[in-house]
Design a protein around this motif. Sequence first.
Motif, PDB file in Angstrom:
ATOM      1  N   SER A 135      87.568  56.197  25.313  1.00  0.00           N
ATOM      2  CA  SER A 135      87.499  56.065  23.890  1.00  0.00           C
ATOM      3  C   SER A 135      86.156  55.432  23.690  1.00  0.00           C
ATOM      4  O   SER A 135      85.710  54.762  24.529  1.00  0.00           O
ATOM      5  CB  SER A 135      88.609  55.400  23.211  1.00  0.00           C
ATOM      6  N   TRP A 136      85.728  55.709  22.526  1.00  0.00           N
ATOM      7  CA  TRP A 136      84.262  54.968  22.139  1.00  0.00           C
ATOM      8  C   TRP A 136      84.372  53.382  22.311  1.00  0.00           C
ATOM      9  O   TRP A 136      83.521  52.653  22.389  1.00  0.00           O
ATOM     10  CB  TRP A 136      83.687  55.341  21.048  1.00  0.00           C
ATOM     11  N   VAL A 137      85.653  53.015  21.971  1.00  0.00           N
ATOM     12  CA  VAL A 137      86.025  51.526  21.724  1.00  0.00           C
ATOM     13  C   VAL A 137      86.006  50.855  23.295  1.00  0.00           C
ATOM     14  O   VAL A 137      85.246  49.652  23.708  1.00  0.00           O
ATOM     15  CB  VAL A 137      87.367  51.221  21.171  1.00  0.00           C
ATOM     16  N   ILE A 138      86.300  51.676  24.280  1.00  0.00           N
ATOM     17  CA  ILE A 138      86.329  51.033  25.676  1.00  0.00           C
ATOM     18  C   ILE A 138      84.914  51.306  26.063  1.00  0.00           C
ATOM     19  O   ILE A 138      84.138  50.216  26.868  1.00  0.00           O
ATOM     20  CB  ILE A 138      87.111  52.102  26.464  1.00  0.00           C
ATOM     21  N   VAL A 139      84.176  52.243  25.716  1.00  0.00           N
ATOM     22  CA  VAL A 139      82.625  52.632  26.344  1.00  0.00           C
ATOM     23  C   VAL A 139      82.020  51.523  25.547  1.00  0.00           C
ATOM     24  O   VAL A 139      81.099  50.767  26.317  1.00  0.00           O
ATOM     25  CB  VAL A 139      82.168  53.902  25.809  1.00  0.00           C
ATOM     26  N   ILE A 140      81.951  51.138  24.320  1.00  0.00           N
ATOM     27  CA  ILE A 140      81.112  49.974  23.899  1.00  0.00           C
ATOM     28  C   ILE A 140      81.523  48.789  24.398  1.00  0.00           C
ATOM     29  O   ILE A 140      80.830  47.867  24.345  1.00  0.00           O
ATOM     30  CB  ILE A 140      81.327  50.087  22.323  1.00  0.00           C
ATOM     31  N   GLY A 141      82.927  48.638  24.586  1.00  0.00           N
ATOM     32  CA  GLY A 141      83.285  47.210  25.299  1.00  0.00           C
ATOM     33  C   GLY A 141      82.855  46.919  26.676  1.00  0.00           C
ATOM     34  O   GLY A 141      82.153  45.888  26.899  1.00  0.00           O
ATOM     35  N   ILE A 142      82.691  48.002  27.371  1.00  0.00           N
ATOM     36  CA  ILE A 142      81.789  47.974  28.602  1.00  0.00           C
ATOM     37  C   ILE A 142      80.412  47.598  28.431  1.00  0.00           C
ATOM     38  O   ILE A 142      79.821  46.937  29.295  1.00  0.00           O
ATOM     39  CB  ILE A 142      82.176  49.289  29.426  1.00  0.00           C
ATOM     40  N   TYR A 143      79.550  48.442  27.438  1.00  0.00           N
ATOM     41  CA  TYR A 143      78.343  48.306  27.384  1.00  0.00           C
ATOM     42  C   TYR A 143      78.222  46.496  26.709  1.00  0.00           C
ATOM     43  O   TYR A 143      77.036  45.928  27.257  1.00  0.00           O
ATOM     44  CB  TYR A 143      78.037  49.080  26.329  1.00  0.00           C
ATOM     45  N   SER A 144      79.106  46.265  25.865  1.00  0.00           N
ATOM     46  CA  SER A 144      78.877  44.727  25.494  1.00  0.00           C
ATOM     47  C   SER A 144      79.215  43.761  26.659  1.00  0.00           C
ATOM     48  O   SER A 144      78.273  42.792  26.825  1.00  0.00           O
ATOM     49  CB  SER A 144      79.968  44.478  24.488  1.00  0.00           C
ATOM     50  N   LEU A 145      80.054  43.881  27.396  1.00  0.00           N
ATOM     51  CA  LEU A 145      80.192  43.274  28.498  1.00  0.00           C
ATOM     52  C   LEU A 145      78.883  43.168  29.783  1.00  0.00           C
ATOM     53  O   LEU A 145      78.263  41.960  30.017  1.00  0.00           O
ATOM     54  CB  LEU A 145      81.277  43.429  29.360  1.00  0.00           C
ATOM     55  N   MET A 146      78.263  44.353  29.644  1.00  0.00           N
ATOM     56  CA  MET A 146      77.107  44.183  30.589  1.00  0.00           C
ATOM     57  C   MET A 146      75.761  43.948  30.190  1.00  0.00           C
ATOM     58  O   MET A 146      75.051  43.272  30.730  1.00  0.00           O
ATOM     59  CB  MET A 146      76.971  45.796  30.885  1.00  0.00           C
ATOM     60  N   PHE A 147      75.653  44.087  28.695  1.00  0.00           N
ATOM     61  CA  PHE A 147      74.375  43.724  28.158  1.00  0.00           C
ATOM     62  C   PHE A 147      74.418  42.410  27.037  1.00  0.00           C
ATOM     63  O   PHE A 147      73.509  42.280  26.243  1.00  0.00           O
ATOM     64  CB  PHE A 147      73.864  44.945  27.359  1.00  0.00           C
ATOM     65  N   SER A 148      75.471  41.823  27.140  1.00  0.00           N
ATOM     66  CA  SER A 148      75.691  40.489  26.433  1.00  0.00           C
ATOM     67  C   SER A 148      74.814  39.415  26.949  1.00  0.00           C
ATOM     68  O   SER A 148      74.199  39.699  27.924  1.00  0.00           O
ATOM     69  CB  SER A 148      77.286  40.008  26.277  1.00  0.00           C
ATOM     70  N   SER A 149      74.507  38.409  26.304  1.00  0.00           N
ATOM     71  CA  SER A 149      73.775  37.288  26.641  1.00  0.00           C
ATOM     72  C   SER A 149      74.029  36.687  28.155  1.00  0.00           C
ATOM     73  O   SER A 149      73.227  36.354  29.169  1.00  0.00           O
ATOM     74  CB  SER A 149      73.567  36.066  25.772  1.00  0.00           C
ATOM     75  N   THR A 150      75.137  36.668  28.324  1.00  0.00           N
ATOM     76  CA  THR A 150      75.615  36.247  29.843  1.00  0.00           C
ATOM     77  C   THR A 150      76.089  37.527  30.597  1.00  0.00           C
ATOM     78  O   THR A 150      76.913  37.143  31.707  1.00  0.00           O
ATOM     79  CB  THR A 150      76.742  35.380  29.624  1.00  0.00           C
ATOM     80  N   GLY A 151      75.795  38.736  30.323  1.00  0.00           N
ATOM     81  CA  GLY A 151      76.270  39.832  31.017  1.00  0.00           C
ATOM     82  C   GLY A 151      75.653  39.892  32.389  1.00  0.00           C
ATOM     83  O   GLY A 151      74.684  39.505  32.633  1.00  0.00           O
ATOM     84  N   PHE A 152      76.165  41.163  32.894  1.00  0.00           N
ATOM     85  CA  PHE A 152      75.497  41.688  34.360  1.00  0.00           C
ATOM     86  C   PHE A 152      74.206  41.839  34.276  1.00  0.00           C
ATOM     87  O   PHE A 152      73.181  41.765  35.224  1.00  0.00           O
ATOM     88  CB  PHE A 152      76.456  42.749  34.905  1.00  0.00           C
ATOM     89  N   VAL A 153      73.622  42.619  33.204  1.00  0.00           N
ATOM     90  CA  VAL A 153      72.262  42.887  33.395  1.00  0.00           C
ATOM     91  C   VAL A 153      71.319  41.759  33.038  1.00  0.00           C
ATOM     92  O   VAL A 153      70.265  41.583  33.826  1.00  0.00           O
ATOM     93  CB  VAL A 153      71.877  43.810  31.985  1.00  0.00           C
ATOM     94  N   ASN A 154      71.694  40.732  32.091  1.00  0.00           N
ATOM     95  CA  ASN A 154      70.900  39.687  31.925  1.00  0.00           C
ATOM     96  C   ASN A 154      70.981  38.622  33.180  1.00  0.00           C
ATOM     97  O   ASN A 154      70.043  37.866  33.498  1.00  0.00           O
ATOM     98  CB  ASN A 154      71.434  38.761  30.842  1.00  0.00           C
ATOM     99  N   GLU A 155      72.018  38.637  34.154  1.00  0.00           N
ATOM    100  CA  GLU A 155      72.269  38.149  35.177  1.00  0.00           C
ATOM    101  C   GLU A 155      71.146  38.416  36.467  1.00  0.00           C
ATOM    102  O   GLU A 155      70.493  37.621  36.913  1.00  0.00           O
ATOM    103  CB  GLU A 155      73.682  38.071  35.720  1.00  0.00           C
ATOM    104  N   LEU A 156      70.976  39.908  36.240  1.00  0.00           N
ATOM    105  CA  LEU A 156      70.060  40.379  37.457  1.00  0.00           C
ATOM    106  C   LEU A 156      68.460  40.053  36.761  1.00  0.00           C
ATOM    107  O   LEU A 156      67.979  39.786  37.690  1.00  0.00           O
ATOM    108  CB  LEU A 156      70.174  41.984  37.267  1.00  0.00           C
ATOM    109  N   VAL A 157      68.526  39.974  35.634  1.00  0.00           N
ATOM    110  CA  VAL A 157      67.124  39.634  35.018  1.00  0.00           C
ATOM    111  C   VAL A 157      66.932  38.198  35.362  1.00  0.00           C
ATOM    112  O   VAL A 157      65.631  37.921  35.776  1.00  0.00           O
ATOM    113  CB  VAL A 157      66.871  40.038  33.325  1.00  0.00           C
ATOM    114  N   VAL A 158      67.407  37.509  34.916  1.00  0.00           N
ATOM    115  CA  VAL A 158      67.337  36.038  35.295  1.00  0.00           C
ATOM    116  C   VAL A 158      67.072  35.588  37.167  1.00  0.00           C
ATOM    117  O   VAL A 158      66.306  34.730  37.492  1.00  0.00           O
ATOM    118  CB  VAL A 158      68.421  35.167  34.967  1.00  0.00           C
ATOM    119  N   MET A 159      68.046  36.555  37.694  1.00  0.00           N
ATOM    120  CA  MET A 159      67.812  36.474  39.208  1.00  0.00           C
ATOM    121  C   MET A 159      66.642  36.739  39.754  1.00  0.00           C
ATOM    122  O   MET A 159      66.193  36.312  40.647  1.00  0.00           O
ATOM    123  CB  MET A 159      69.101  37.388  40.010  1.00  0.00           C
ATOM    124  N   PHE A 160      65.893  37.664  38.980  1.00  0.00           N
ATOM    125  CA  PHE A 160      64.699  38.073  39.597  1.00  0.00           C
ATOM    126  C   PHE A 160      63.434  37.360  38.718  1.00  0.00           C
ATOM    127  O   PHE A 160      62.150  37.879  38.672  1.00  0.00           O
ATOM    128  CB  PHE A 160      64.605  39.584  39.323  1.00  0.00           C
TER     129      PHE A 160
END
Length: 314
Positions: A135-160
């Motif tokens: 469902s879109w609720v799950i998809v947006i939830g996954i996206y929010s976790l990945m792109f939040s301030s402390t999410g996976f994407v920002n962790e990679l950005v800070v790492m580099f």
Amino acid sequence: MNVPTTASTATGSPKSSLLRSMYRHRRLYVLALPGIVYFLLFHYLPMWGVLIAFQDYSPFQGFVGSEWVGFKHFVDFVQGDNFIKLLGNTLMINLLKLVLFFPAPIVLALLLNEVRNALYKRFVQTIVYLPHFLSWVIVIGIYSLMFSSTGFVNELVVMFGGTAKKWMMMPELFQITIVLQNIWKETGWGTIIFLAALSSVSPELYEAAVMDGASRWRQLWNITLPSIRPTIIMLLLLQLGHILNTGFEQIFLMLNPLVLDVGDVFATYVYREGILQGDFSFASAAGLFNSLVGLILILGANKLTKKLGEEGLF
């Protein structure tokens, strides 16, 4: 003297022929009955509700007692301050879908069609189909976790050595994000139709092309694509009919005050006006306007397609 036998005498009346045909295929009609009942109850009977678009509808007075105002709500909607913004956002998102999302299932189906290992092909198909069932609720939830301030994407950005960003609050990324989410979620499911169309292409055409020395690219361009062109055109016409319909749930879940100017579309506006503000007539007029524009577009595109020598929807 011989009396000429009329068509109705020889073959029976059209009504009796229809009844005989229905009786002959009665099992198919029984199987179709649940679907027919569903569309009658949830698609055709609720269409009477569009009457409130021409009324100052009050739930206490009902359809009969509410005052008729004609096209007043349509005029207010088109002349409103939000109309141009809503139209621009809706068109931009759908044009991006048309350019980026629509070809994606075609390309994926063509790639899968070239895979000769049946086991690997089925495995890939299963993997790319799975997001459709989320469902879109799950998809947006996954996206929010990945792109939040402390999410996976920002962790990679800070790492580099970069700086963390608030990706979900950046207006310049909102519309392209909506399209990319659609590509990830629905591309695999969309390949089903194109793979079915590709399976109907005669292998003899490819064998003849190989004997003539045609490369894989020439086979794709001269055999594969022309064979599935009617399917592509049909789905393109259906997509044009929904050019003002971006879907509600995905955009509603992605909206926040910082991206409202680029993310607010007809569907979310109708929700706010109709449900939150209680202006049912105005919201119905906006929704009906959306549907009428889609109908005009699909009829026009269908007529243009036939003039160009292709098969339309009808």
